[in-house]
Scaffold this active site. Structure first.
Site, mmCIF file in Angstrom:
data_model
loop_
_atom_site.group_PDB
_atom_site.id
_atom_site.type_symbol
_atom_site.label_atom_id
_atom_site.label_comp_id
_atom_site.label_asym_id
_atom_site.label_seq_id
_atom_site.Cartn_x
_atom_site.Cartn_y
_atom_site.Cartn_z
ATOM 1 N N TYR A 87 0.832 -1.205 0.000
ATOM 2 C CA TYR A 87 0.000 0.000 0.000
ATOM 3 C C TYR A 87 0.867 1.255 0.000
ATOM 4 O O TYR A 87 0.609 2.205 -0.718
ATOM 5 C CB TYR A 87 -0.925 -0.005 1.229
ATOM 6 C CG TYR A 87 -1.997 1.060 1.164
ATOM 7 C CD1 TYR A 87 -3.275 0.736 0.701
ATOM 8 C CD2 TYR A 87 -1.734 2.372 1.547
ATOM 9 C CE1 TYR A 87 -4.257 1.709 0.623
ATOM 10 C CE2 TYR A 87 -2.714 3.346 1.466
ATOM 11 C CZ TYR A 87 -3.979 3.007 1.010
ATOM 12 O OH TYR A 87 -4.949 3.968 0.923
ATOM 13 N N PHE A 120 -6.693 19.595 -24.935
ATOM 14 C CA PHE A 120 -7.418 18.341 -25.188
ATOM 15 C C PHE A 120 -8.784 18.398 -24.496
ATOM 16 O O PHE A 120 -8.972 19.158 -23.550
ATOM 17 C CB PHE A 120 -6.600 17.145 -24.669
ATOM 18 C CG PHE A 120 -7.287 15.842 -24.935
ATOM 19 C CD1 PHE A 120 -7.480 15.400 -26.236
ATOM 20 C CD2 PHE A 120 -7.789 15.074 -23.894
ATOM 21 C CE1 PHE A 120 -8.159 14.215 -26.496
ATOM 22 C CE2 PHE A 120 -8.460 13.886 -24.152
ATOM 23 C CZ PHE A 120 -8.648 13.455 -25.445
ATOM 24 N N ASP A 121 -9.750 17.607 -24.969
ATOM 25 C CA ASP A 121 -11.133 17.753 -24.477
ATOM 26 C C ASP A 121 -11.297 17.521 -22.977
ATOM 27 O O ASP A 121 -12.065 18.221 -22.325
ATOM 28 C CB ASP A 121 -12.141 16.933 -25.293
ATOM 29 C CG ASP A 121 -11.784 15.481 -25.419
ATOM 30 O OD1 ASP A 121 -10.590 15.173 -25.350
ATOM 31 O OD2 ASP A 121 -12.680 14.651 -25.622
ATOM 32 N N ASP A 141 1.289 19.297 -21.058
ATOM 33 C CA ASP A 141 0.409 18.134 -21.192
ATOM 34 C C ASP A 141 1.159 17.184 -22.119
ATOM 35 O O ASP A 141 1.295 17.425 -23.306
ATOM 36 C CB ASP A 141 -0.944 18.572 -21.771
ATOM 37 C CG ASP A 141 -1.864 17.383 -22.030
ATOM 38 O OD1 ASP A 141 -1.407 16.234 -21.909
ATOM 39 O OD2 ASP A 141 -3.038 17.610 -22.365
ATOM 40 N N ALA A 193 1.139 13.728 -22.995
ATOM 41 C CA ALA A 193 0.727 12.398 -23.450
ATOM 42 C C ALA A 193 1.634 11.853 -24.564
ATOM 43 O O ALA A 193 2.028 10.696 -24.541
ATOM 44 C CB ALA A 193 -0.725 12.452 -23.918
ATOM 45 N N LYS A 216 -0.306 6.534 -23.765
ATOM 46 C CA LYS A 216 0.148 6.819 -25.132
ATOM 47 C C LYS A 216 1.636 6.469 -25.255
ATOM 48 O O LYS A 216 1.984 5.323 -25.428
ATOM 49 C CB LYS A 216 -0.106 8.296 -25.479
ATOM 50 C CG LYS A 216 -1.568 8.588 -25.812
ATOM 51 C CD LYS A 216 -2.340 8.993 -24.610
ATOM 52 C CE LYS A 216 -3.712 9.513 -24.941
ATOM 53 N NZ LYS A 216 -4.531 9.671 -23.739
ATOM 54 N N HIS A 246 -19.645 13.650 -26.559
ATOM 55 C CA HIS A 246 -19.369 12.729 -27.673
ATOM 56 C C HIS A 246 -19.282 11.268 -27.253
ATOM 57 O O HIS A 246 -19.572 10.377 -28.033
ATOM 58 C CB HIS A 246 -18.108 13.151 -28.438
ATOM 59 C CG HIS A 246 -16.844 13.068 -27.641
ATOM 60 N ND1 HIS A 246 -16.588 13.897 -26.575
ATOM 61 C CD2 HIS A 246 -15.757 12.260 -27.738
ATOM 62 C CE1 HIS A 246 -15.403 13.599 -26.065
ATOM 63 N NE2 HIS A 246 -14.886 12.613 -26.751
HETATM 64 N N1 F0G Z 1 -4.065 15.064 -22.859
HETATM 65 C C1 F0G Z 1 -4.003 14.672 -24.138
HETATM 66 C C2 F0G Z 1 -3.178 15.454 -25.121
HETATM 67 C C3 F0G Z 1 -4.685 13.520 -24.554
HETATM 68 O O1 F0G Z 1 -4.616 13.138 -25.819
HETATM 69 C C4 F0G Z 1 -5.432 12.786 -23.585
HETATM 70 C C5 F0G Z 1 -6.180 11.596 -23.974
HETATM 71 C C6 F0G Z 1 -5.460 13.247 -22.271
HETATM 72 C C7 F0G Z 1 -4.769 14.394 -21.942
HETATM 73 C C8 F0G Z 1 -6.243 12.545 -21.194
HETATM 74 O O2 F0G Z 1 -5.636 11.348 -20.863
HETATM 75 O O3 F0G Z 1 -7.247 9.566 -21.575
HETATM 76 O O4 F0G Z 1 -5.392 9.095 -19.987
HETATM 77 O O5 F0G Z 1 -7.319 10.426 -19.269
HETATM 78 N N2 F0G Z 1 -6.403 11.272 -25.153
HETATM 79 C C9 F0G Z 1 -7.048 10.070 -25.625
HETATM 80 C C10 F0G Z 1 -7.211 10.168 -27.119
HETATM 81 C C11 F0G Z 1 -8.282 9.659 -24.913
HETATM 82 O O6 F0G Z 1 -7.913 9.310 -27.679
HETATM 83 O O7 F0G Z 1 -6.616 11.045 -27.747
HETATM 84 P P1 F0G Z 1 -6.449 10.050 -20.398
#
Ligand code: F0G
Length: 458
Positions: free
Chosen positions: A72, A124-125, A215, A217, A258, A450
């Protein structure tokens, strides 16, 4: 004869996938209310919905899984991950989270207040969702050229420094918790940001005393593009470039699904000990104790290896060449997409393919359904459905671009699959004039609609 390129791995385990008939797909997509997220994966032949968590882990990663320490507190796997993050990325403090959006949640719960401004390059969304949910503003300062899909620019994901400086100069410092720089810029088409732009954004942040958040990813793909496209970096290793990129950042959020090639996981990392301590409370409340957060020990162990492998040139070269292989096929067939090809995906320009459809009928979504019907290939809409309604006016937002993203999972499909994708896109393109009707929404959520939207065919 010149020896051709080949993948830098061989395959030890395979997973069967199945073809289907057009009649079956017509039934399945209707049952899914024309939302590709609602399809069962067994009804998809080639799944390009996302490159997130869908990659194939290596033998080294799988063996690390067996060594995971599930204690833990203070697990060995935590310290392995801590060492990798410090050595490869240069951050001494971090909190593990279950994925990228959870890292955003932990960080933004601590630093974002109502009425704040977080400028950046095409957030990102989920990032935008976390900002707007807190009644703060995600201000998009991406270069305008990013919206012209036919333009070939080496670094099309960059920040427009003038746009950014306007936001920084016109708002009190207390209202700007950070600048968010996304590398690569997913929303603009997986387009990279040059080292020069990262450095310039860093300098602007210093001038106004605002922290810089990366950010991250797809940070490694971004480093690959710096190495292959930016003057002065050809002879540097990916790891050297990565270290320099993060030397300009104060903190990073990471979706490890990613470029770190794991199926689940993320983290938020800091240079500042004080901020790390302030974020711990939200991590413990929402994710878990600070040495595992949202991850099991084995997942942290695989992630530590993934950070190392994901920043090896051969891994990235194999991956990005596959995306470029698909792009070259699409060029052969004259298909319009966001140029040049992105690091993780091809973004088809749906407005150019279906100019006859009004934007109210969801152009990229229509193209996505057609591609699924054609060959069981699942992409994802990056258009008006994803853009959500304006939080204040509640009107639909219509972005400049309507894109259908075909994201390529890492180490998962072969170039034969790329040939199938290209042929299917060509077939849809050849019959594009016969596609005269789109879709209307019958159900939607107030934020990030979406994922669960329901549609009817017009
Ligand atoms: N930032 C970026 C640039 C992303 O592409 C994503 C996720 C996230 C943050 C959020 O990360 O999914 O681990 O919570 N992108 C995926 C996509 C979902 O399909 O592009 P997460």
């Amino acid at each position: 004869m010149e020896i051709p390129f080949a993948e830098s791995y061989r395959i030890k385990m395979v997973e069967p996938i199945h073809r289907s008939t057009r009649e079956e797909r017509e039934q399945w997509i209707k049952e899914a209310k024309y939302n590709l997220f609602k399809l069962s994966s067994k009804h998809v032949f080639i799944d390009l919905l996302t490159d997130s968590g869908t990659g194939a882990m290596s033998n080294r990663q799988w063996s690390a899984m067996m060594m995971g320490d599930e204690s833990y507190a203070g697990a060995e796997s935590y310290f392995e991950l801590k060492e990798a993050i410090e050595k490869i990325l240069g951050f001494p403090y971090f909190l593990p989270t279950h994925q990228g959006r959870a890292a955003e949640n932990v960080l933004f719960s601590t630093i974002v207040k109502e009425g704040d401004y977080l400028p950046g390059n095409s957030h990102f969304d989920t990032t935008k969702g976390h900002i707007e949910y807190r009644k703060a503003h995600a201000v998009d300062c991406t270069i305008s050229a990013a919206a012209q899909t036919e333009l070939e620019l080496p670094f099309k994901g960059e920040v427009d420094l003038e746009k950014l400086e306007k936001v920084l100069a016109n708002n009190p410092k207390e209202k700007i918790p950070c600048v968010v720089l996304t590398v690569t810029n997913n929303t603009a088409g997986g387009q990279p940001v040059s080292m020069k732009n990262i450095r310039d954004v860093h300098n602007l942040c210093r001038k106004y005393d605002i922290p810089l958040l990366l950010d991250s990813a797809r940070f490694a793909e971004n480093a690959y593009f710096i190495k292959t496209r930016e003057e002065g970096y050809a002879d540097k290793s990916i790891k050297e470039i990565v270290r320099e990129m993060f030397s300009y950042a104060d903190m990073m959020t990471m979706s490890s699904k990613k470029d770190a090639i794991v199926n689940m996981g993320g983290f938020v990392a800091f240079k500042n000990e004080e901020l790390w301590k302030r974020c711990q409370m939200f991590c413990i409340m929402n994710e878990g104790y600070i040495t595992y957060g949202g991850m099991s020990g084995r997942d942290m162990a695989a992630l530590a290896v993934g950070l190392d492998e994901g920043t090896q040139f051969d891994t990235l070269d194999t991956r990005i060449r596959q995306v470029q292989y698909l792009a070259a096929k699409l060029d052969e067939y004259g298909i319009p997409y966001q140029r040049p090809a992105g690091g993780h995906a091809i973004f088809l320009d749906a407005k150019k393919i279906l100019p006859q459809l009004p934007r109210e009928e969801f152009v990229a979504q229509t193209l996505g359904v057609e591609l699924y019907l054609e060959a069981g290939i699942r992409g994802v809409e990056i258009g008006a459905i994803l853009a959500d309604r304006d939080p204040e006016t509640k009107e639909n937002r219509y972005p400049e671009l309507e894109l259908l993203r075909l994201a390529i999972p890492r180490r998962t499909y072969t170039n034969n699959h790329m040939d199938v994708i290209a042929a299917a896109v060509k077939n849809v393109y050849d019959r594009r004039e016969s596609i005269t009707k789109g879709y209307a929404i019958t159900f939607e959520q107030p934020v990030m609609r979406h994922f669960t939207v329901e549609l009817k065919k017009l």
